[in-house]
Design an enzyme around this catalytic site. Structure first.
Site, mmCIF file in Angstrom:
data_model
loop_
_atom_site.group_PDB
_atom_site.id
_atom_site.type_symbol
_atom_site.label_atom_id
_atom_site.label_comp_id
_atom_site.label_asym_id
_atom_site.label_seq_id
_atom_site.Cartn_x
_atom_site.Cartn_y
_atom_site.Cartn_z
ATOM 1 N N SER A 37 18.826 25.554 67.620
ATOM 2 C CA SER A 37 19.348 24.800 66.472
ATOM 3 C C SER A 37 19.090 23.292 66.580
ATOM 4 C CB SER A 37 20.838 25.085 66.290
ATOM 5 O OG SER A 37 21.006 26.424 65.913
ATOM 6 N N LYS A 86 33.105 31.996 66.972
ATOM 7 C CA LYS A 86 32.943 32.218 65.525
ATOM 8 C C LYS A 86 34.211 32.752 64.857
ATOM 9 C CE LYS A 86 27.971 32.967 65.003
ATOM 10 N NZ LYS A 86 26.941 33.887 64.471
ATOM 11 N N ASP A 126 25.128 33.034 57.985
ATOM 12 C CA ASP A 126 24.342 34.193 58.437
ATOM 13 C C ASP A 126 24.124 35.168 57.272
ATOM 14 O OD1 ASP A 126 23.959 33.425 61.056
ATOM 15 O OD2 ASP A 126 25.740 34.457 61.810
ATOM 16 N N GLY A 153 29.418 40.817 65.757
ATOM 17 C CA GLY A 153 29.586 39.767 64.762
ATOM 18 C C GLY A 153 28.448 39.715 63.752
HETATM 19 P P1 NAP Z 1 27.773 40.833 69.543
HETATM 20 O O1 NAP Z 1 28.900 40.422 68.668
HETATM 21 O O2 NAP Z 1 27.919 40.750 71.026
HETATM 22 O O3 NAP Z 1 27.425 42.370 69.140
HETATM 23 C C1 NAP Z 1 26.390 43.065 69.779
HETATM 24 C C2 NAP Z 1 26.367 44.522 69.310
HETATM 25 O O4 NAP Z 1 25.270 45.156 69.981
HETATM 26 C C3 NAP Z 1 27.631 45.314 69.665
HETATM 27 O O5 NAP Z 1 27.850 46.289 68.686
HETATM 28 C C4 NAP Z 1 27.229 45.950 70.994
HETATM 29 O O6 NAP Z 1 27.875 47.168 71.265
HETATM 30 C C5 NAP Z 1 25.771 46.263 70.737
HETATM 31 N N1 NAP Z 1 25.060 46.399 72.000
HETATM 32 C C6 NAP Z 1 24.923 45.462 72.970
HETATM 33 N N2 NAP Z 1 24.198 45.961 73.996
HETATM 34 C C7 NAP Z 1 23.911 47.243 73.667
HETATM 35 C C8 NAP Z 1 23.212 48.292 74.324
HETATM 36 N N3 NAP Z 1 22.669 48.098 75.521
HETATM 37 N N4 NAP Z 1 23.105 49.480 73.699
HETATM 38 C C9 NAP Z 1 23.665 49.675 72.497
HETATM 39 N N5 NAP Z 1 24.340 48.720 71.804
HETATM 40 C C10 NAP Z 1 24.467 47.529 72.391
HETATM 41 O O7 NAP Z 1 26.449 40.017 69.205
HETATM 42 P P2 NAP Z 1 26.032 39.406 67.780
HETATM 43 O O8 NAP Z 1 26.517 38.015 67.685
HETATM 44 O O9 NAP Z 1 26.402 40.383 66.738
HETATM 45 O O10 NAP Z 1 24.426 39.311 67.939
HETATM 46 C C11 NAP Z 1 23.620 40.462 67.983
HETATM 47 C C12 NAP Z 1 22.144 40.067 68.011
HETATM 48 O O11 NAP Z 1 21.790 39.445 66.779
HETATM 49 C C13 NAP Z 1 21.804 39.043 69.108
HETATM 50 O O12 NAP Z 1 20.555 39.388 69.660
HETATM 51 C C14 NAP Z 1 21.683 37.741 68.365
HETATM 52 O O13 NAP Z 1 20.790 36.831 68.984
HETATM 53 C C15 NAP Z 1 21.123 38.227 67.044
HETATM 54 N N6 NAP Z 1 21.404 37.292 65.941
HETATM 55 C C16 NAP Z 1 20.334 36.740 65.309
HETATM 56 C C17 NAP Z 1 20.543 35.878 64.257
HETATM 57 C C18 NAP Z 1 19.369 35.282 63.548
HETATM 58 O O14 NAP Z 1 19.534 34.268 62.837
HETATM 59 N N7 NAP Z 1 18.178 35.851 63.669
HETATM 60 C C19 NAP Z 1 21.859 35.561 63.832
HETATM 61 C C20 NAP Z 1 22.934 36.153 64.512
HETATM 62 C C21 NAP Z 1 22.689 37.023 65.576
HETATM 63 P P3 NAP Z 1 29.313 47.231 71.979
HETATM 64 O O15 NAP Z 1 30.295 46.876 70.932
HETATM 65 O O16 NAP Z 1 29.408 48.624 72.458
HETATM 66 O O17 NAP Z 1 29.272 46.210 73.097
#
Ligand code: NAP
Length: 302
Positions: A37, A86, A126, A153
């Site tokens: 960012s 967040k 987002d 999230g």
């Molecule tokens: P988060 O709140 O930690 O949620 C991650 C999710 O993925 C949870 O449902 C988790 O399951 C699941 N998960 C994690 N490891 C796993 C595995 N080994 N096998 C199966 N499921 C798994 O993270 P988040 O903030 O939502 O972010 C998720 C991804 O989106 C990240 O890579 C982030 O960088 C990306 N993102 C990108 C943008 C963009 O602008 N491109 C914006 C936001 C986020 P559990 O609940 O079982 O732990």
């Protein structure tokens, strides 16, 4: 309060230094050292000659309320909010956008100044960032089946965005922890009048994967430094006619996207979403459109 330009001279962008009139924007997270960012926003500030600076500010969870209160007096235009703050930042806001309220998370704070008082407005860009790369497909996706990997999230923001604009006939959330996906579905039920949301365990998602017109990865699987990861290793389940959208942006070409493209699917990477959510925040802080070409060029050079 909009950002103030500073008189430009030749070579100004290269020689810009903060001065007594510089307006700060912060990133509140813990950790923040890896964030792209600062590159995106400082590139945009310099390209538009704005006397603003974007700073990554590591804030431990116990210090969040003090840090947010400080923004009111330190002349901040606003801030981004990232993991793990967040949701915790929500009750510290004076007002919320419908998106932030629906998702239950804030990724953007806007400091609004009027009559000597500062109010903090929380938004979730987002939602707009996720939808921007899908606009070209809006017509064909309306009423189509969609599959979402993950229930964290980002998945909440994606599910809300889809329910409120794309109106899928079926939105299947495939999660390693189905109880978490059930909580997501309950939270978003006010936006699911047609009963599109459904939860499946990740291991039982094969039929929904094959049937989906749009698949979205909102897990970190495939992200640096584990690029061998993918939410769906059975690549034969992908097909032409599908759109596969990976929120992971590092690497840009994830294993999921490579394997889906090899089966003829159309693929979208997470970098465009990252830029578009940043642009939606930037517009609120500065009153200007983010210069996307300059920002994308800076990302390519990094
Ligand atoms: P988060 O709140 O930690 O949620 C991650 C999710 O993925 C949870 O449902 C988790 O399951 C699941 N998960 C994690 N490891 C796993 C595995 N080994 N096998 C199966 N499921 C798994 O993270 P988040 O903030 O939502 O972010 C998720 C991804 O989106 C990240 O890579 C982030 O960088 C990306 N993102 C990108 C943008 C963009 O602008 N491109 C914006 C936001 C986020 P559990 O609940 O079982 O732990």
């Amino acid at each position: 309060m909009d950002a103030k330009p500073r008189a430009r001279r030749g070579g100004e962008a290269a020689r810009w230094l903060p001065d007594a009139g510089t307006q700060p924007v912060g990133l509140l997270g813990y950790p923040v050292a890896h964030s792209l960012s600062p590159l995106l926003h400082n590139t945009a500030f310099r390209a538009q000659g704005l006397n603003c600076v974007y700073l990554a500010l590591p804030v431990a969870p116990a210090d969040l309320a003090v840090a947010v209160a400080g923004m009111r007096t330190l002349g901040f235009l606003g801030a981004n909010v990232t993991v793990p703050h967040k949701q915790a930042v929500l009750p510290l806001m004076d007002g919320l956008s419908p998106q932030a309220e629906a998702v239950g998370a804030v990724n953007t704070i806007v400091c609004r100044r009027a009559a000597g008082a500062v109010t903090l407005f929380g938004d979730n860009t987002d939602v707009a960032g996720f939808l921007a790369p899908l606009h070209a497909f809006a017509g064909e996706l309306r009423g189509a089946p969609v599959l979402l990997f993950g229930a964290g999230g980002a998945a909440r923001a994606v599910a809300y965005a889809l329910l409120s604009t794309v109106h899928p006939a079926r939105l299947t959330v495939a999660a390693r922890t189905p109880a978490k996906a059930e909580r997501l579905a309950r939270h978003l039920s006010p936006f699911d009048a047609s009963g599109a949301l459904r939860v499946v365990a990740l291991a039982e998602a094969a039929a929904a994967v094959r049937a989906a017109r749009l698949l979205v990865n909102a897990t970190p699987l495939g992200m640096h430094p584990h690029p061998e990861g993918t939410p769906w290793p059975d690549a034969a389940d992908f097909s032409a006619g599908q759109i596969v959208y990976d929120l992971v942006y590092e690497p840009e070409q994830t294993r999921l996207l490579r394997e889906a493209a090899a089966q003829g699917a159309h693929t979208l990477g997470g970098l465009d979403m990252l830029v578009r959510q940043a642009a939606a925040s930037y517009a609120q802080w500065t009153g200007r459109e983010m210069p996307l070409a300059a920002v994308r060029a800076a990302l390519r050079r990094r």
